[in-house]
Each structure stands twice: as structure tokens, then as C-alpha cells.
Enzyme design. Structure first.
Site, PDB file in Angstrom:
ATOM      1  N   HIS A   1     -12.473 -10.224 -17.612  1.00  0.00           N
ATOM      2  CA  HIS A   1     -13.321  -9.670 -18.675  1.00  0.00           C
ATOM      3  C   HIS A   1     -14.024  -8.400 -18.209  1.00  0.00           C
ATOM      4  O   HIS A   1     -15.061  -8.037 -18.738  1.00  0.00           O
ATOM      5  CB  HIS A   1     -14.360 -10.691 -19.110  1.00  0.00           C
ATOM      6  CG  HIS A   1     -13.784 -11.990 -19.552  1.00  0.00           C
ATOM      7  ND1 HIS A   1     -12.943 -12.076 -20.632  1.00  0.00           N
ATOM      8  CD2 HIS A   1     -13.889 -13.238 -19.051  1.00  0.00           C
ATOM      9  CE1 HIS A   1     -12.573 -13.339 -20.790  1.00  0.00           C
ATOM     10  NE2 HIS A   1     -13.122 -14.062 -19.834  1.00  0.00           N
TER      11      HIS A   1
ATOM     12  N   HIS B   1     -12.955 -15.185 -24.710  1.00  0.00           N
ATOM     13  CA  HIS B   1     -11.807 -15.763 -24.017  1.00  0.00           C
ATOM     14  C   HIS B   1     -10.644 -15.950 -24.980  1.00  0.00           C
ATOM     15  O   HIS B   1      -9.667 -16.600 -24.656  1.00  0.00           O
ATOM     16  CB  HIS B   1     -12.165 -17.107 -23.400  1.00  0.00           C
ATOM     17  CG  HIS B   1     -13.268 -17.013 -22.413  1.00  0.00           C
ATOM     18  ND1 HIS B   1     -14.582 -17.078 -22.766  1.00  0.00           N
ATOM     19  CD2 HIS B   1     -13.248 -16.827 -21.069  1.00  0.00           C
ATOM     20  CE1 HIS B   1     -15.330 -16.949 -21.686  1.00  0.00           C
ATOM     21  NE2 HIS B   1     -14.555 -16.793 -20.654  1.00  0.00           N
TER      22      HIS B   1
END
Lengths: 215, 343
Positions: free
Chosen positions: B55, B217
């Protein structure tokens, strides 16, 4: 020939077969998790089981207790996987392994104790209950069945076969549950119709143990 | 999906090694996979962040001056294991304890909790504050079920500033809790990212659909909307944040005169052009409601590979939080000078 109980070298061999079965099932587990979560369960399990295979291979089969074999699997999974799966599968085998410390053979009673204590650990760590569409939906019926088989004094190979079947039935039944935990919970009713990936892993682990014990 | 990587299973380790290179000596690689500031003042209450990799520039990129002291880095999209959390905790502790500040995900909570139990056995005091800014992930009465998304950037910024002068772990914990309470986000997804090791998309979304409330996610969203223009989507998203402040008994509604930090985040593939077009509409919406935009953040800071999507985060400042916001900070992920741009 079906085995009546496993000694430590056999437990180590069985767990190595479990590792290989999960590693081979990576695409199936990835697809199951991709439908409901973020698709990382298969890779996480593959990573944990690859590490565990190495750790189990490094154990001395003659001087290792059966509890150590299970806790070695649990430690390797917890330390290398991360994620919820690492914490939960690690807890299952670490706590379950500790519960059978001192026993020289892995039979029906040890199977029941390992699954009972392992299940308690998983429930307390993750906060999920049966019916939440998690690995517990395969593990809980398997542990219940193991306790029944132990109470009935069933021969090990038969007992573990029944336990594996209970785990598989639990996995299949998880298709009809709505996810309330983990990343799948935001799906709500959209989670219907697909099994939980963690429950799939539990079913594969138990089935591999049963197949090893039947040989 | 083409990706410039080496061994697909070694992506997380190699990206953190590269991150250390980007820090150019300011932070070091510790243990199995942690990033820790090289110089942490003795006697400081330490701030530890962490979470899954993939991320970037969060979470590990928030290690920096007046920000987090360290980060426990997980594998791609997976929480760091307890051993890594413990190693990071040991490395940042300067005798006053460690605050864990991370997004509310089941895996992170379990692994950080086991890590904190291990730290406790070593006599290191640990407190935990969870970030749960995603208003689309659960109603305000069930905040414990909410996910942490882009709002973690302003929250860590404020907690990092507070940690410089915090006299105790408890006081830092209280400030971090307030920053979390005053930070709310909503996100949308336009297209999935791909898991580096498999190349497979993290979810499926039809070409003409937008996933409302989709997580970083790639968790599926709560509603699918037809594809629409920036000007139609922006007010709809902001309304969800306003409604949330309205419905939540723990905070006052957002009202005229409130000073906020406004953050437009790209999930990765959404271009700066699109972020700016949304920001333009958002500013109109927010100013019409009398909000004072004290500072603005725009960019791909909380990403999910090449996922296309955007999120808006609002952090309301008060007398305590505003000076913390105005403190300068520097990190790989987010840096600012003293004060606010425009003030």
C-alpha cells in the site's frame, strides 16, 4: 494398513504431508479468498507451510515429542505468515500442541484434546463463534466429532476419518453462512454461496491427516 | 499485469530494503522486516505504526521526523507477524512505552495483540489505538467493525506531532484517540489492483460500475453505483461523511466555522488530474457549508497497487489538534512545513 496411533516420527511425516497438501492447494485457496476477502489466504498458507516444512525437516524424529511437532508447525506459521491466518492457525497448532505435551503417541484421545484446545485458542484470539463464516465453521464440528469419537473409544484411523468428514461438511455448510468477521464481513449477504477460505484450509489439513493415517 | 519485480514471494522484503534506500540513512532496517528511525530521542514516548505491505507509501513510509518512530511491516496485504511487531517495539522503545497506532483489520489486531503480549513479558508498556475512519464499513454505533483507510495519514501526522511532547503513554493515547474520532473517510473503487505474486485482480468490478465503500485491500464495497462524473460522485461521497458526523453521538455534527484538514487520496491508478477535478468540486461543497479548510492533502498516499479509486477524508481540528497539525514533519509518505499552506 490403517494406523492405530502415531509415534513422533509418524506425526512429523504426517505434518509434512499436510504442508505439502496446503502448498499444492494454493490456487484453490487463493480463488476461495478472492471471492470473499482479498485473495491472500492461499499465498499466506503457502508461505507458512513452506517455512513449516523446513522446520519440521530439521527436527530430530527420535528425540522430538509429538507436542513439539505440532507447536513447530504453529510457530512457523505464526512467524512467517502474518495476517489473521498466521495468528489463528499458529494459535491452533501451538495451543493444541501444548495440550498434548507428555503424550508419546497421537491417537484418538490426543486428536480430540488437540482440536478442543486449539479451537478454544482460535476462538479467544479471533473473537469469532461458530456460524460467523470463518475457519471455526470447519474446526468446531471437527473438534466436536473428535470428542465424540474419543468418548466412544473409536480406533484412530476411523476417528480421524470421521473428523475430516465433519470438517468437510462444516466447510460446505459455510457456503450458506453470511460473513460477520474479517474482511469479508462488509459483503453481508453477498458472501452467501461461497465457502470460507480458512474453513477450506482446515478441511484440507484434516483430510490429509486422515489419508496419512489410513495408509 | 506487468510488474517490475524479482521473486514474487520476496516482494515485501525487497520493497522495504528499497524504502531504507529512499530514507538515505534517516531510517534503518531492523530484524525480519521493520523500519525504524535512526535517531529516536531518549525518554520519548514511542509511536509504532504498521500493517501489510503493498500500500506504499503507507504504512512504513510514515516513519519520519515528527511522525512515527517505527513501522512493523507485513507481507503483501498481510499483517506483520508478532515476532516483527516485537522487534519493532524493542527498537523504538526509549523507556516510556510504545503506542501502537494502526488500521482496524482483524489480522493486524491479532498479530499486534500477540506482539504486545510478548512486549509486556519483556516489561515494555504498550497501548493500542485503532484507526477506523471508513464510514462505509459499519454504522457509527459499531465503530469497532470499521476499517482504517486513508484517514490514517492525518491521524498518524497528529499522533506523531503529539508524541514529540507527550509526557506519558496515556496522554499520547488520548490524543491519538481524539484524532481518530475526528477523522472520517469514504472511498470508491473503479478498478481492482493485482496481487503481485499471482497477478490476479483482488476483486471483480464491471467496467461501467463504481464500488462504493471499497477498502484499500480491495474488499468488495457495500454498494455498486453506475459510473458517473466527478461532479456527481463527489457530493454523494461527502454527504456520507457529513451524515456520519451527524449520526454519531460521540461527535458534534460538522458545522459552519469548523476547521478541517481535507485529504483527497488516490488508490494508485487514479490520476492526479482526477484527484484535482474532485478536489475542485469538494471545495465548493465544503465552503458552501461554511467549513474552513485549514490544509489540503492530495495524492496517492494510501494505495492498493494499480487499483483505481479515490477517497476523501475529513479531520476536524480543535484547539489541541490544530497546533499539532501545524508542526512540520518529514517522511517518505508525507511531509509539510510549519503552519498550513495558505494560512
Amino acid at each position: 494398513m490403517p494406523k492405530t496411533a502415531l509415534d513422533a516420527p509418524q506425526v512429523i511425516s504426517m505434518l509434512q504431508e499436510v504442508c505439502q497438501a496446503i502448498i499444492a492447494a494454493e490456487p484453490l485457496l487463493t480463488d476461495a479468498d478472492r471471492a470473499l476477502g482479498d485473495g491472500d489466504h492461499g499465498l499466506g498458507m503457502q508461505r507458512g507451510m513452506t517455512a513449516a516444512l523446513e522446520k519440521l525437516g530439521a527436527l530430530d524424529p527420535e528425540s522430538t515429542g509429538i507436542d513439539k511437532a505440532f507447536s513447530t508447525l504453529g510457530m512457523a506459521m505464526m512467524s512467517t505468515m502474518g495476517g489473521a491466518s498466521g495468528a489463528l492457525f499458529g494459535t491452533l497448532f501451538r495451543n493444541g500442541g501444548k495440550a498434548i505435551a507428555g503424550n508419546s503417541h497421537f491417537g484418538t484421545a490426543e486428536l480430540a484434546e488437540l482440536l478442543k484446545v486449539g479451537l478454544e485458542g482460535v476462538m479467544s484470539r479471533g473473537g469469532a463463534k461458530p456460524g460467523d463464516k470463518t475457519m471455526i465453521d470447519a474446526l468446531h464440528p471437527a473438534a466436536e466429532k473428535a470428542l465424540e469419537e474419543a468418548a466412544a473409544g473409536s480406533p484412530f484411523a476411523e476417528a480421524i476419518n470421521a473428523v475430516a468428514a465433519a470438517g468437510e461438511a462444516g466447510r460446505d455448510a459455510s457456503e450458506n453462512l453470511i460473513a460477520t468477521m474479517g474482511r469479508a464481513k462488509t459483503l453481508g449477504e453477498k458472501s452467501l454461496g461461497k465457502p470460507d477460505a480458512g474453513a477450506c484450509s482446515v478441511a484440507i489439513i484434516l483430510r490429509t491427516m486422515a489419508e496419512f493415517s489410513a495408509k | 499485469m506487468k510488474k517490475l519485480i524479482n521473486d514474487p514471494l520476496n516482494v515485501a522484503n525487497e520493497l522495504v530494503e528499497g524504502l531504507v534506500d529512499a530514507y538515505n540513512g534517516e531510517a534503518v532496517y531492523v530484524g525480519a522486516r521493520s523500519l525504524v528511525l535512526k535517531n529516536i530521542q531518549d525518554g520519548k514516548v514511542a509511536l509504532l505504526v504498521g500493517g501489510g505491505s503493498g500500500h506504499e507509501p503507507i504504512y512504513h513510509g510514515l516513519v519520519g521526523r515528527n511522525l512515527a518512530d517505527g513501522a512493523a511491516c507485513g507481507d503483501i496485504f498481510a499483517a506483520p507477524p508478532p515476532d516483527i511487531v516485537l522487534e519493532a517495539t524493542q527498537a523504538v522503545n526509549r523507556g516510556k512505552g510504545v503506542l501502537y497506532l494502526y488500521g482496524n483489520y482483524a489480522g493486524d489486531v491479532m498479530n499486534f495483540d500477540i506482539g504486545s503480549e510478548l512486549a509486556d513479558e519483556e516489561g515494555i508498556p504498550v497501548k493500542t489505538v485503532l484507526i477506523w475512519d471508513d464510514v462505509a464499513s459499519a454504522p457509527p454505533t459499531e465503530k469497532h467493525k470499521r476499517r482504517g483507510i486513508a484517514g490514517l495519514v492525518p491521524v498518524v501526522k497528529l499522533a506523531g506531532a503529539a508524541s514529540q511532547t507527550a509526557t506519558s503513554l496515556e496522554s499520547l493515547e488520548a490524543t491519538a484517540r481524539k484524532a481518530v474520532l475526528q477523522t472520517r473517510s469514504v472511498g470508491v473503487a473503479l478498478a481492482p489492483g493485482a496481487i503481485p505474486a499471482t497477478g490476479k485482480p483482488t476483486f471483480d468490478l464491471e467496467e461501467d460500475k463504481i464500488g462504493l465503500g471499497m477498502g484499500i485491500h480491495g474488499e468488495q464495497g457495500v454498494a455498486e453505483l453506475p459510473m458517473q462524473t466527478a461532479d456527481d460522485l463527489t457530493p454523494m461521497m461527502l454527504n456520507l461523511i457529513f451524515e456520519d458526523f451527524e449520526k454519531d453521538a460521540e461527535v458534534a455534527p460538522l458545522s459552519a466555522g469548523d476547521e478541517i484538514v481535507f485529504f483527497v487520496n488516490s488508490l494508485g491508478a487514479t490520476t492526479m488530474m482526477e484527484c484535482l477535478i474532485c478536489l475542485r468540486k469538494a471545495r465548493q461543497f465544503l465552503t458552501e457549508r461554511g467549513l474552513i479548510i485549514h490544509d489540503v492533502i492530495v495524492g496517492p498516499l494510501v494505495t492498493c497497487q494499480e487499483m483505481a479509486g479515490i477517497s476523501f477524508s475529513i479531520t476536524r481540528l480543535d484547539k489541541e489538534l490544530k497546533p499539532l497539525w501545524d508542526m512540520p514533519c518529514q517522511s517518505f509518505c508525507y511531509s509539510k512545513m510549519a503552519g498550513s499552506w495558505g494560512a
